[in-house]
Design a protein around this motif. Sequence first.
Motif, PDB file in Angstrom:
ATOM      1  N   ARG A  85       0.563  -1.150   0.163  1.00  0.00           N
ATOM      2  CA  ARG A  85      -0.048  -0.250   0.187  1.00  0.00           C
ATOM      3  C   ARG A  85       0.882   1.242  -0.095  1.00  0.00           C
ATOM      4  O   ARG A  85       1.855   1.230   0.604  1.00  0.00           O
ATOM      5  N   GLY A  86       0.324   2.308  -0.577  1.00  0.00           N
ATOM      6  CA  GLY A  86       1.166   3.614  -0.603  1.00  0.00           C
ATOM      7  C   GLY A  86       1.893   3.977  -1.813  1.00  0.00           C
ATOM      8  O   GLY A  86       2.575   4.891  -1.900  1.00  0.00           O
ATOM      9  N   LEU A  87       1.911   3.064  -2.864  1.00  0.00           N
ATOM     10  CA  LEU A  87       2.372   3.504  -4.151  1.00  0.00           C
ATOM     11  C   LEU A  87       1.836   4.768  -4.721  1.00  0.00           C
ATOM     12  O   LEU A  87       0.785   4.690  -5.090  1.00  0.00           O
ATOM     13  N   PRO A  88       2.468   5.844  -5.032  1.00  0.00           N
ATOM     14  CA  PRO A  88       1.752   7.020  -5.361  1.00  0.00           C
ATOM     15  C   PRO A  88       0.852   6.877  -6.773  1.00  0.00           C
ATOM     16  O   PRO A  88      -0.327   7.224  -6.635  1.00  0.00           O
ATOM     17  N   TYR A  89       1.334   6.316  -7.798  1.00  0.00           N
ATOM     18  CA  TYR A  89       0.378   6.505  -8.770  1.00  0.00           C
ATOM     19  C   TYR A  89      -0.642   5.514  -8.788  1.00  0.00           C
ATOM     20  O   TYR A  89      -1.859   5.726  -9.474  1.00  0.00           O
ATOM     21  N   VAL A  90      -0.305   4.305  -8.122  1.00  0.00           N
ATOM     22  CA  VAL A  90      -1.427   3.250  -7.854  1.00  0.00           C
ATOM     23  C   VAL A  90      -2.574   3.814  -7.145  1.00  0.00           C
ATOM     24  O   VAL A  90      -3.575   3.796  -7.547  1.00  0.00           O
ATOM     25  N   ILE A  94      -5.188   3.852 -10.175  1.00  0.00           N
ATOM     26  CA  ILE A  94      -5.631   2.591 -10.468  1.00  0.00           C
ATOM     27  C   ILE A  94      -6.368   1.936  -9.321  1.00  0.00           C
ATOM     28  O   ILE A  94      -7.453   1.427  -9.694  1.00  0.00           O
ATOM     29  N   THR A  95      -6.161   2.321  -8.225  1.00  0.00           N
ATOM     30  CA  THR A  95      -7.012   1.581  -7.016  1.00  0.00           C
ATOM     31  C   THR A  95      -8.399   2.074  -7.124  1.00  0.00           C
ATOM     32  O   THR A  95      -9.378   0.909  -7.127  1.00  0.00           O
ATOM     33  N   ASN A  96      -8.894   3.230  -7.591  1.00  0.00           N
ATOM     34  CA  ASN A  96     -10.052   3.619  -7.611  1.00  0.00           C
ATOM     35  C   ASN A  96     -10.847   3.530  -8.997  1.00  0.00           C
ATOM     36  O   ASN A  96     -11.867   4.002  -8.998  1.00  0.00           O
ATOM     37  N   ALA A  97      -9.854   3.139  -9.787  1.00  0.00           N
ATOM     38  CA  ALA A  97     -10.444   3.022 -11.218  1.00  0.00           C
ATOM     39  C   ALA A  97     -11.460   2.275 -11.364  1.00  0.00           C
ATOM     40  O   ALA A  97     -11.538   1.060 -10.879  1.00  0.00           O
ATOM     41  N   GLY A  98     -11.941   1.975 -12.426  1.00  0.00           N
ATOM     42  CA  GLY A  98     -13.094   0.829 -13.002  1.00  0.00           C
ATOM     43  C   GLY A  98     -12.466  -0.640 -13.065  1.00  0.00           C
ATOM     44  O   GLY A  98     -11.163  -0.490 -13.207  1.00  0.00           O
ATOM     45  N   PHE A 182       1.409  13.220 -13.828  1.00  0.00           N
ATOM     46  CA  PHE A 182       1.370  13.154 -12.156  1.00  0.00           C
ATOM     47  C   PHE A 182       2.770  13.079 -11.802  1.00  0.00           C
ATOM     48  O   PHE A 182       3.501  12.192 -12.426  1.00  0.00           O
ATOM     49  N   THR A 183       2.853  13.656 -10.655  1.00  0.00           N
ATOM     50  CA  THR A 183       4.159  13.390  -9.846  1.00  0.00           C
ATOM     51  C   THR A 183       3.420  13.566  -8.610  1.00  0.00           C
ATOM     52  O   THR A 183       2.520  13.920  -7.949  1.00  0.00           O
ATOM     53  N   LYS A 184       4.336  12.877  -7.644  1.00  0.00           N
ATOM     54  CA  LYS A 184       4.133  13.174  -6.154  1.00  0.00           C
ATOM     55  C   LYS A 184       3.844  14.525  -5.544  1.00  0.00           C
ATOM     56  O   LYS A 184       4.666  15.453  -6.339  1.00  0.00           O
ATOM     57  N   ALA A 185       3.005  14.654  -4.668  1.00  0.00           N
ATOM     58  CA  ALA A 185       2.579  16.077  -4.235  1.00  0.00           C
ATOM     59  C   ALA A 185       3.873  16.918  -3.588  1.00  0.00           C
ATOM     60  O   ALA A 185       3.835  18.190  -3.833  1.00  0.00           O
ATOM     61  N   ASP A 186       4.868  16.155  -3.220  1.00  0.00           N
ATOM     62  CA  ASP A 186       5.927  17.185  -2.714  1.00  0.00           C
ATOM     63  C   ASP A 186       7.047  17.362  -3.900  1.00  0.00           C
ATOM     64  O   ASP A 186       8.071  18.161  -3.566  1.00  0.00           O
ATOM     65  N   ALA A 214      11.052  20.591 -24.100  1.00  0.00           N
ATOM     66  CA  ALA A 214       9.953  20.164 -24.506  1.00  0.00           C
ATOM     67  C   ALA A 214       9.272  19.490 -23.328  1.00  0.00           C
ATOM     68  O   ALA A 214      10.044  18.554 -22.220  1.00  0.00           O
ATOM     69  N   ILE A 215       8.053  19.211 -22.961  1.00  0.00           N
ATOM     70  CA  ILE A 215       7.343  18.535 -21.819  1.00  0.00           C
ATOM     71  C   ILE A 215       6.996  17.210 -22.502  1.00  0.00           C
ATOM     72  O   ILE A 215       6.591  16.773 -23.215  1.00  0.00           O
ATOM     73  N   PHE A 216       7.529  16.082 -21.557  1.00  0.00           N
ATOM     74  CA  PHE A 216       7.224  14.655 -21.670  1.00  0.00           C
ATOM     75  C   PHE A 216       5.813  14.288 -20.782  1.00  0.00           C
ATOM     76  O   PHE A 216       5.962  14.325 -19.663  1.00  0.00           O
ATOM     77  N   PRO A 217       4.793  14.235 -21.576  1.00  0.00           N
ATOM     78  CA  PRO A 217       3.416  14.255 -20.848  1.00  0.00           C
ATOM     79  C   PRO A 217       2.967  12.970 -20.078  1.00  0.00           C
ATOM     80  O   PRO A 217       2.075  12.981 -19.507  1.00  0.00           O
ATOM     81  N   SER A 218       3.827  12.093 -20.083  1.00  0.00           N
ATOM     82  CA  SER A 218       3.715  10.971 -19.329  1.00  0.00           C
ATOM     83  C   SER A 218       3.628  11.121 -17.880  1.00  0.00           C
ATOM     84  O   SER A 218       4.363  12.016 -17.235  1.00  0.00           O
ATOM     85  N   PRO A 219       2.718  10.535 -17.218  1.00  0.00           N
ATOM     86  CA  PRO A 219       2.564  10.530 -15.633  1.00  0.00           C
ATOM     87  C   PRO A 219       3.849   9.584 -15.023  1.00  0.00           C
ATOM     88  O   PRO A 219       4.326   8.728 -15.759  1.00  0.00           O
ATOM     89  N   MET A 220       4.251  10.040 -13.978  1.00  0.00           N
ATOM     90  CA  MET A 220       5.217   9.190 -13.358  1.00  0.00           C
ATOM     91  C   MET A 220       4.754   8.188 -12.566  1.00  0.00           C
ATOM     92  O   MET A 220       4.117   8.401 -11.482  1.00  0.00           O
ATOM     93  N   HIS A 221       5.230   6.852 -12.722  1.00  0.00           N
ATOM     94  CA  HIS A 221       4.856   5.861 -11.954  1.00  0.00           C
ATOM     95  C   HIS A 221       5.772   5.755 -10.897  1.00  0.00           C
ATOM     96  O   HIS A 221       5.049   4.848  -9.791  1.00  0.00           O
ATOM     97  N   TYR A 222       6.945   6.012 -10.910  1.00  0.00           N
ATOM     98  CA  TYR A 222       7.769   5.492  -9.724  1.00  0.00           C
ATOM     99  C   TYR A 222       8.026   3.823  -9.651  1.00  0.00           C
ATOM    100  O   TYR A 222       7.911   3.195  -8.755  1.00  0.00           O
TER     101      TYR A 222
END
Length: 361
Positions: A85-90, A94-98, A182-186, A214-222
């Motif tokens: 538990r606690g993986l940021p992108y998860v 993902i956790t609350n996705a369909g 997406f990146t971590k809030a900190d 240039a911006i790489f638009p991918s979310p960060m999964h870590y």
Amino acid sequence: MRETEFLQALHFNAVRGGDGSLVNMSVPIVLALDDAQRRAIQADGATAVALVDAHDRPVAVLSDIEIYKHNKEERIARTWGTTARGLPYVEEAITNAGDWLIGGDLEVIEPIKYNDGLDQYRLSPAQLREEFARRNADAVFAFQLRNPVHNGHALLMTDTRRRLLEMGYKNPVLLLHPLGGFTKADDVPLSVRMKQHEKVLEEGVLNPESTVVAIFPSPMHYAGPTEVQWHAKARINAGANFYIVGRDPAGMGHPTEKRDLYDADHGKKVLSMAPGLERLNILPFKVAAYDTKHNKMNFFDPSRKEDFLFISGTKMRSLAKNRESPPDGFMCPGGWKVLVEYYDSLAPPEGSSKLREAVAA
């Protein structure tokens, strides 16, 4: 992705192309549906669906669709190597996705616009290749980061260009490709980082003539060695043939234990072996730190380790929050001012003791 592609990405870190060749793809690109959405599509007998933006404007069409089960535990375990538990992108995506995924043939109606003042930096892979051709680049080296650029980063990038010139290239161009999803809030938000990067170019820390930002638009999964393959593959698509890789790329601390989640060297080792990434030359990240003897960022010299001060991202953010100046030569003055102003904006209003929270990019 359809289910066959999803499973190949999860279990092989690659998908098989129409000609039978394997294409590296370590992170699945999927779209989740909830039960109500699935029932509505199936009740209508639809074979295609529209994809819409936040204002319900159609931006793409997904045709010849396939709906399949979203096995979240399998996806998480295969991507991160843990279901702790606690993986940021998860937690974010993902956790609350369909519980269902929908895939099909994608036809884009128009490119996505964020209308946040940064769209001029969101260049597609094709646009980046065109820009490198316009600049007559004979080598493109990519550097990804999710932090502000300090002079140690700049030293690494300028030294890489010097090395490529020594190898015989005439016009190596840097792709400075900060992560924009997406990146971590900190982490420092994207808009602040881009403003800081602009100052780095304005003040000549990096040469604008040989740098494309240039911006790489991918979310960060870590997601460590799994995710860093995606980062590398995406840069090949954008025209890069050299990629700078540091210690523990895309890594993070374990969410429930006091240790790193991944071995610090595995990302670099995996990249050197991953199928489909053979065209990309991996350049190891040379460690830079603040040289107290010469009052500037310099490559670490273990023979005089007592002269070096390591300023972590956490330490940098702490200095900026407290309006403390870093050592001279750590970061360009304009770039540091951008950071201080950002953290000032988070300070509580007069009479309030609560700190305003940062919003993730």
